[in-house]
Write an enzyme that holds these catalytic residues in place. Structure first.
Site, short mmCIF file in Angstrom:
data_model
loop_
_atom_site.label_atom_id
_atom_site.label_comp_id
_atom_site.label_asym_id
_atom_site.label_seq_id
_atom_site.Cartn_x
_atom_site.Cartn_y
_atom_site.Cartn_z
N GLU A 16 0.86 -1.19 0.00
CA GLU A 16 0.00 0.00 0.00
C GLU A 16 0.90 1.24 0.00
O GLU A 16 1.64 1.47 0.94
CB GLU A 16 -0.92 -0.02 1.24
CG GLU A 16 -1.63 1.27 1.54
CD GLU A 16 -2.38 1.83 0.34
OE1 GLU A 16 -3.29 1.16 -0.17
OE2 GLU A 16 -2.03 2.96 -0.09
N LYS A 17 0.78 2.02 -1.08
CA LYS A 17 1.71 3.15 -1.27
C LYS A 17 1.55 4.27 -0.25
O LYS A 17 2.43 5.11 -0.14
CB LYS A 17 1.57 3.70 -2.68
CG LYS A 17 0.21 4.27 -3.02
CD LYS A 17 0.19 4.79 -4.46
CE LYS A 17 -1.18 5.28 -4.88
NZ LYS A 17 -2.09 4.16 -5.19
N HIS A 18 0.45 4.32 0.45
CA HIS A 18 0.25 5.40 1.42
C HIS A 18 0.85 5.14 2.80
O HIS A 18 1.02 6.06 3.58
CB HIS A 18 -1.24 5.69 1.59
CG HIS A 18 -1.85 6.36 0.42
ND1 HIS A 18 -2.45 5.66 -0.59
CD2 HIS A 18 -1.95 7.68 0.10
CE1 HIS A 18 -2.89 6.51 -1.49
NE2 HIS A 18 -2.60 7.73 -1.11
N HIS A 46 4.19 6.83 -4.52
CA HIS A 46 2.93 7.58 -4.46
C HIS A 46 3.02 8.73 -5.46
O HIS A 46 4.08 9.31 -5.64
CB HIS A 46 2.73 8.13 -3.04
CG HIS A 46 1.44 8.84 -2.86
ND1 HIS A 46 1.28 10.17 -3.21
CD2 HIS A 46 0.22 8.41 -2.43
CE1 HIS A 46 0.02 10.51 -2.97
NE2 HIS A 46 -0.64 9.47 -2.51
N HIS A 52 -2.43 15.74 -6.42
CA HIS A 52 -2.39 14.51 -5.60
C HIS A 52 -0.98 14.34 -5.02
O HIS A 52 -0.04 14.04 -5.76
CB HIS A 52 -2.76 13.32 -6.48
CG HIS A 52 -2.88 12.03 -5.72
ND1 HIS A 52 -3.00 10.82 -6.36
CD2 HIS A 52 -2.91 11.76 -4.38
CE1 HIS A 52 -3.10 9.85 -5.44
NE2 HIS A 52 -3.03 10.40 -4.23
N CYS A 116 -2.34 12.24 2.88
CA CYS A 116 -2.46 12.41 1.43
C CYS A 116 -3.66 13.32 1.19
O CYS A 116 -4.73 13.09 1.78
CB CYS A 116 -2.68 11.05 0.75
SG CYS A 116 -3.19 11.21 -0.98
N HIS A 119 -6.31 10.85 -0.27
CA HIS A 119 -6.63 9.57 0.39
C HIS A 119 -6.48 9.58 1.91
O HIS A 119 -6.42 8.51 2.52
CB HIS A 119 -5.78 8.46 -0.23
CG HIS A 119 -5.99 8.32 -1.70
ND1 HIS A 119 -5.06 8.69 -2.64
CD2 HIS A 119 -7.07 7.88 -2.40
CE1 HIS A 119 -5.54 8.47 -3.86
NE2 HIS A 119 -6.76 7.99 -3.74
FE LIG Z 1 -2.88 9.40 -2.37
#
Ligand SMILES: [Fe+2]
Length: 131
Positions: A16-18, A46, A52, A116, A119
């Site tokens: 999960e990139k976050h 990310h 973003h 983010c 997100h």
């Molecule tokens: Fe994001």
């Protein structure tokens, strides 16, 4: 009613990139500086664009048994490609990573949180033992 703490997400940073990635020694000597690096997107990058991006990362240390955590660092990432010519035109982008250090005489847990702009809130944790 939803509480802020309910909005923190966590996941395996390799998938999960976050999820913030905390890099620090698992065992340190009492009173010696603990070097900490925290980044977002180490395994899966990310996006880092004007619409973003990661806004900030905070680092806390919670000594075992303490009532509250201690804030160690907060870094804001403030260049996201914007310029007078519009979004994503400057080519200047702050990478979402930080390095800091702190001393402790007690074992505990390093917590990192990040945000983010699309997100939301993310958190991760890493245990630190005293040799
Ligand atoms: Fe994001």
């Amino acid at each position: 009613m939803t509480e802020l703490k309910d909005l923190f997400q966590s996941a395996d940073w390799k998938k999960e990139k976050h999820a913030p990635v905390i890099e620090a020694s698992e065992t340190v000597k009492k009173g010696e500086a603990v070097a900490v690096q925290v980044s977002v997107g180490k395994e899966i990058p990310h996006p880092n664009t004007t619409p973003h991006h990661i806004r900030w990362i905070e680092v806390y240390f919670h000594p075992d048994g303490a009532k509250f955590p201690f804030q160690v660092a907060r870094v804001e990432f403030t260049a996201h490609g914007e310029s007078p010519d519009g979004p994503d035109t400057s080519s200047i982008y702050t990478n979402p990573s930080l390095a800091c250090s702190f001393k402790t005489e007690k074992p505990g847990t390093i917590f990192a949180s990040s945000f983010c702009n699309i997100h939301g809130l993310w958190q991760s944790a890493k245990k630190v033992e005293i040799a």
